[in-house]
Design an enzyme around this catalytic site. Structure first.
Site, mmCIF file in Angstrom:
data_model
loop_
_atom_site.group_PDB
_atom_site.id
_atom_site.type_symbol
_atom_site.label_atom_id
_atom_site.label_comp_id
_atom_site.label_asym_id
_atom_site.label_seq_id
_atom_site.Cartn_x
_atom_site.Cartn_y
_atom_site.Cartn_z
ATOM 1 N N GLU A 91 21.041 -28.442 -26.978
ATOM 2 C CA GLU A 91 20.515 -28.832 -28.273
ATOM 3 C C GLU A 91 19.216 -28.113 -28.580
ATOM 4 O O GLU A 91 18.424 -27.812 -27.699
ATOM 5 C CB GLU A 91 20.261 -30.343 -28.280
ATOM 6 C CG GLU A 91 21.572 -31.100 -28.259
ATOM 7 C CD GLU A 91 21.380 -32.605 -28.199
ATOM 8 O OE1 GLU A 91 22.320 -33.302 -28.574
ATOM 9 O OE2 GLU A 91 20.317 -33.070 -27.780
ATOM 10 N N CYS A 104 12.151 -26.805 -31.319
ATOM 11 C CA CYS A 104 12.112 -27.213 -29.917
ATOM 12 C C CYS A 104 13.344 -26.617 -29.223
ATOM 13 O O CYS A 104 14.467 -26.920 -29.578
ATOM 14 C CB CYS A 104 12.119 -28.739 -29.854
ATOM 15 S SG CYS A 104 12.123 -29.381 -28.187
ATOM 16 N N CYS A 111 18.952 -30.073 -15.888
ATOM 17 C CA CYS A 111 17.704 -29.730 -15.207
ATOM 18 C C CYS A 111 17.786 -30.262 -13.792
ATOM 19 O O CYS A 111 18.276 -31.363 -13.566
ATOM 20 C CB CYS A 111 16.506 -30.339 -15.932
ATOM 21 S SG CYS A 111 14.921 -29.904 -15.159
ATOM 22 N N CYS A 115 13.119 -35.666 -12.980
ATOM 23 C CA CYS A 115 12.094 -36.627 -13.372
ATOM 24 C C CYS A 115 12.828 -37.910 -13.768
ATOM 25 O O CYS A 115 13.836 -37.866 -14.479
ATOM 26 C CB CYS A 115 11.265 -36.092 -14.541
ATOM 27 S SG CYS A 115 10.461 -34.525 -14.111
ATOM 28 N N CYS A 118 13.648 -39.024 -17.578
ATOM 29 C CA CYS A 118 14.151 -37.981 -18.482
ATOM 30 C C CYS A 118 15.673 -37.957 -18.471
ATOM 31 O O CYS A 118 16.282 -37.845 -17.410
ATOM 32 C CB CYS A 118 13.592 -36.627 -18.044
ATOM 33 S SG CYS A 118 14.304 -35.239 -18.938
ATOM 34 N N CYS A 338 11.894 -36.329 -27.873
ATOM 35 C CA CYS A 338 11.657 -35.801 -26.525
ATOM 36 C C CYS A 338 12.424 -36.560 -25.478
ATOM 37 O O CYS A 338 12.375 -37.784 -25.447
ATOM 38 C CB CYS A 338 10.218 -36.069 -26.111
ATOM 39 S SG CYS A 338 9.070 -35.018 -26.800
HETATM 40 N N1 SAH Z 1 10.954 -29.382 -18.416
HETATM 41 C C1 SAH Z 1 9.792 -29.244 -19.211
HETATM 42 C C2 SAH Z 1 10.040 -29.228 -20.700
HETATM 43 C C3 SAH Z 1 11.079 -30.171 -21.285
HETATM 44 S S1 SAH Z 1 10.719 -31.848 -21.557
HETATM 45 C C4 SAH Z 1 8.788 -30.303 -18.863
HETATM 46 O O1 SAH Z 1 9.139 -31.235 -18.150
HETATM 47 O O2 SAH Z 1 7.644 -30.150 -19.260
HETATM 48 C C5 SAH Z 1 9.477 -31.972 -22.831
HETATM 49 C C6 SAH Z 1 8.565 -33.196 -22.622
HETATM 50 O O3 SAH Z 1 9.262 -34.440 -22.837
HETATM 51 C C7 SAH Z 1 8.032 -33.278 -21.199
HETATM 52 O O4 SAH Z 1 6.661 -33.601 -21.194
HETATM 53 C C8 SAH Z 1 8.847 -34.397 -20.631
HETATM 54 O O5 SAH Z 1 8.251 -34.952 -19.490
HETATM 55 C C9 SAH Z 1 8.955 -35.335 -21.783
HETATM 56 N N2 SAH Z 1 9.992 -36.350 -21.645
HETATM 57 C C10 SAH Z 1 11.111 -36.289 -20.901
HETATM 58 N N3 SAH Z 1 11.834 -37.430 -21.044
HETATM 59 C C11 SAH Z 1 11.144 -38.215 -21.888
HETATM 60 C C12 SAH Z 1 11.395 -39.510 -22.467
HETATM 61 N N4 SAH Z 1 12.498 -40.188 -22.172
HETATM 62 N N5 SAH Z 1 10.486 -40.006 -23.308
HETATM 63 C C13 SAH Z 1 9.381 -39.298 -23.648
HETATM 64 N N6 SAH Z 1 9.114 -38.072 -23.161
HETATM 65 C C14 SAH Z 1 9.974 -37.538 -22.296
HETATM 66 FE FE1 SF4 Z 2 13.463 -31.370 -16.148
HETATM 67 FE FE2 SF4 Z 2 13.237 -33.490 -17.735
HETATM 68 FE FE3 SF4 Z 2 11.585 -33.178 -15.658
HETATM 69 FE FE4 SF4 Z 2 11.343 -31.567 -17.797
HETATM 70 S S1 SF4 Z 2 11.025 -33.798 -17.766
HETATM 71 S S2 SF4 Z 2 11.344 -30.972 -15.615
HETATM 72 S S3 SF4 Z 2 13.510 -31.381 -18.393
HETATM 73 S S4 SF4 Z 2 13.809 -33.486 -15.529
#
Ligand code: SAH
Ligand code: SF4
Length: 364
Positions: A91, A104, A111, A115, A118, A338
């Protein structure tokens, strides 16, 4: 197999034409056709000699990922789902604001970094996107929206904050960034292209040499104990190393601060003492904070911090002189916020494990 010219930045395309025995200025012409005019048919590239066009038809192509779906939210946020093969989709999201239009962009299918809060991380990892698939997101969005009546580009900013960890797909992401910045392609300002990383320390240093764009770091915790839990890559690159990498990056960065992203998770990292600890952590790093209220997804196990908790947290940081923004949730009605970008990921690793577990347990 034909060479996909969308995989090349200007230097690579120039080399490609040189290897074909063609004049190297052709590379700039073709870049403009592909990226500025959104043209994928060599025959329509009218200022290219017919003989060269025929040669290109035979050996090369301009192949963008195909569009699976497009959506528009009531607030003007738009989302495109692109087919990246074998049942997978990624996306890309456009967020219009008064003074800018931000796209974006995703860098991987899934990934691997897991995390815990996420949705992309929960789906596991399938593969890296090619340069063509990364820049193809800009290509499609640009084609859909083009320029304003004043002849300004609708997309003024790019954030590498979609699916995936961009620094884990280093070479393809850097080539795509170079195409975004190239005046013969999208001509974006280095200050308006932001890469967000969960903190891959060696690659942060590599990025400062290869293509220093604005940097956002997903901090999310004020200490290693919490960060180890929610951003597992922290066990490999703990906060002291990450802060040192941020300081080094600033010597090359187009902006004089790092943006720290901080997801507000109810009861996990949102207490006043966490804010105070954060101030200590970042005291040597010029920075801004972007607080992101957690965006829920099914079975996440987390809750969004209350507005009061977010306000109190913000005030502690602001009172110490730190600039803080709280991210507005956009595109709610199309799940475009996000961490909600799910796309379609056929996970090569975990799905298989699940099947094995099911087979072992003999149920289902
Ligand atoms: N992998 C990269 C970029 C993609 S995520 C990273 O982790 O930085 C973009 C942002 O959204 C990151 O700061 C991530 O931690 C945040 N994010 C991921 N899941 C989320 C959620 N469920 N609610 C709010 N922010 C989230
Ligand atoms: Fe990967 Fe999501 Fe962690 Fe970003 S926040 S590094 S997309 S698992």
């Amino acid at each position: 197999m034909k060479t996909n010219l969308l995989d090349f930045n200007l230097a690579q395309l120039t080399d490609h034409f040189a290897a074909m025995g063609e004049k190297t200025f052709r590379a700039k012409q073709i870049m403009r056709w592909m990226h500025q005019m959104g043209e994928d048919d060599f025959d329509a590239m009218t200022d290219i000699a017919k003989t060269l066009r025929a040669k290109l038809q035979a050996s090369a192509e301009v192949r963008v990922p195909s569009l699976m779906a497009a959506q528009e939210a009531s607030d003007g946020t738009r989302k495109w789902l692109l087919d990246v093969g074998t049942g997978n989709g990624v996306e890309t999201v456009f967020i219009p604001e008064d003074d800018r239009g931000t796209l974006c962009v995703s860098s991987q299918v899934g990934c691997a970094l897991e995390c815990t809060f996420c949705s992309t991380g929960r789906q596991g990892f399938n593969r890296n996107l090619s340069t063509a698939e990364i820049i193809g997101q800009l290509w499609w969005a640009n084609k859909a929206m083009g320029v304003t009546p004043k002849n300004e580009r609708v997309i003024s900013n790019v954030v590498m904050m979609g699916m995936g960890e961009p620094l884990a797909n280093f070479d393809n992401v850097v080539s795509a960034l170079q195409i975004m910045l190239d005046d013969h392609a999208y001509g974006l300002s280095r200050r308006r292209v932001t890469l967000s990383t969960s903190g891959l320390v060696p690659q942060i240093d590599r990025l400062s040499a290869a293509c220093p764009v604005a940097l956002a770091v997903s901090l999310h915790a004020p200490n290693d104990a919490i960060r180890d839990q929610i951003v597992p890559i922290n066990k490999k690159y703990p906060l002291s190393e990450l802060m040192a990498a941020c300081r080094r990056y600033l010597e090359f960065a187009p902006r004089d601060f790092i943006t720290f992203e901080y997801v507000m998770l109810d009861g996990v990292n949102d207490r006043p003492e966490h804010a105070r600890q954060l101030l200590q952590l970042v005291r040597d790093v010029p920075c801004k904070f972007n607080l992101i209220p957690f965006n829920p997804f099914p079975n996440s196990g987390y809750g969004r911090s209350s507005n009061n908790a977010i306000r109190a947290f913000r005030e502690i940081l602001q009172d110490a002189g730190v600039v803080v923004t709280v991210r507005k949730t956009r595109g709610d009605d199309i799940d475009a916020a996000c961490g909600q970008l799910a796309g379609q990921v056929m996970d090569k690793t975990r799905r298989q494990e699940k099947w094995i577990r099911i087979a072992e347990s003999g149920s289902e």
